[in-house]
Design a protein around this motif. Sequence first.
Motif, PDB file in Angstrom:
ATOM      1  N   GLY A 262     -32.751 -12.319  20.711  1.00 20.00           N
ATOM      2  CA  GLY A 262     -33.173 -13.002  21.925  1.00 20.00           C
ATOM      3  C   GLY A 262     -33.440 -14.475  21.688  1.00 20.00           C
ATOM      4  N   ALA A 263     -34.136 -14.792  20.592  1.00 21.87           N
ATOM      5  CA  ALA A 263     -34.456 -16.190  20.297  1.00 21.87           C
ATOM      6  C   ALA A 263     -33.192 -16.993  20.030  1.00 21.87           C
ATOM      7  N   PHE A 264     -32.222 -16.399  19.324  1.00 17.42           N
ATOM      8  CA  PHE A 264     -30.993 -17.119  19.029  1.00 17.42           C
ATOM      9  C   PHE A 264     -30.212 -17.404  20.306  1.00 17.42           C
ATOM     10  N   LEU A 265     -30.111 -16.417  21.183  1.00 21.51           N
ATOM     11  CA  LEU A 265     -29.361 -16.617  22.426  1.00 21.51           C
ATOM     12  C   LEU A 265     -30.032 -17.673  23.310  1.00 21.51           C
ATOM     13  N   ARG A 266     -31.347 -17.685  23.342  1.00 17.93           N
ATOM     14  CA  ARG A 266     -32.046 -18.662  24.163  1.00 17.93           C
ATOM     15  C   ARG A 266     -31.865 -20.072  23.622  1.00 17.93           C
ATOM     16  N   SER A 267     -31.567 -20.176  22.339  1.00 16.25           N
ATOM     17  CA  SER A 267     -31.365 -21.500  21.747  1.00 16.25           C
ATOM     18  C   SER A 267     -29.980 -22.070  22.035  1.00 16.25           C
TER      19      SER A 267
END
Length: 270
Positions: A262-267
């Motif tokens: 999730g954190a990677f996609l939001r970045s």
Amino acid sequence: MTMITSAPGAGVGPLLRGWRERRRLSQLELALRAESSARHISFVETGRARPGQALLLRLAEHLDVPVRERNALLLAAGYAPLYPETPLDDPSMEALREGVERLLAAHEPYPALVVDGTYRVLAANRTMALLLDGVAEHLLVPPLNAMRLTLHPEGVAPRIVNLRQWREHLLQQMERQIALARSEPLRALYEEVSAYPLPEGAVDGPDEDASQLFPFALPMRIAYGGRVLNFLSTIATFNTPMDVTVSELAMETFLPADPETGAFLRSLLP
């Protein structure tokens, strides 16, 4: 897998019997659900009686017959088709298209796409490009097909870490759909993609058993940029569709299965 078929001109009876047997219902069980009698159901199936349109639609509803096949039942019984098949680009579909586009955009930064009854990709959001990284150009020529893109050895398949598990899941999904609908294009697609060879090295070892890592649901684990992204897939359809096209639309959304994904996609997206 067997298909429900009848000889040309055989009438509605064999079709109804095929659907009833597919649903594993007795004539009595179906009659009780449809507010009819087992005797009348028997007469309809053997061609001794012609069902009224209202009864035929009730039978189709209780047999969970897909909308496209309800038209086939009506035609076989001598009635006009009731459900239109409107192209998605028709002006009358503008509100539906806008709604779908809003849903796709709202799901970003997570991937999402819309497919028809044969997995032809009709729309997708920007993040879907992430999953298509490295796919061969010939697979990206329209019309795109989600199953072909996923399982082809030159598609996404080489990057799916738990390919054997995910492939089995997708093929079983197609088998269930074939059991529900008399779709020769879908059956042909199944025969094609189930025959694809596995990419070299696509062997799930003990460390790649996704069910051990995510016991609540089978994820799709996909390699990207030196990391493994883990997704859970959900599929949404329209309730009580009155159009063949709408009845076969499905939106597949991919949710991060762990905080890191999730954190990677939001970045990725501003």
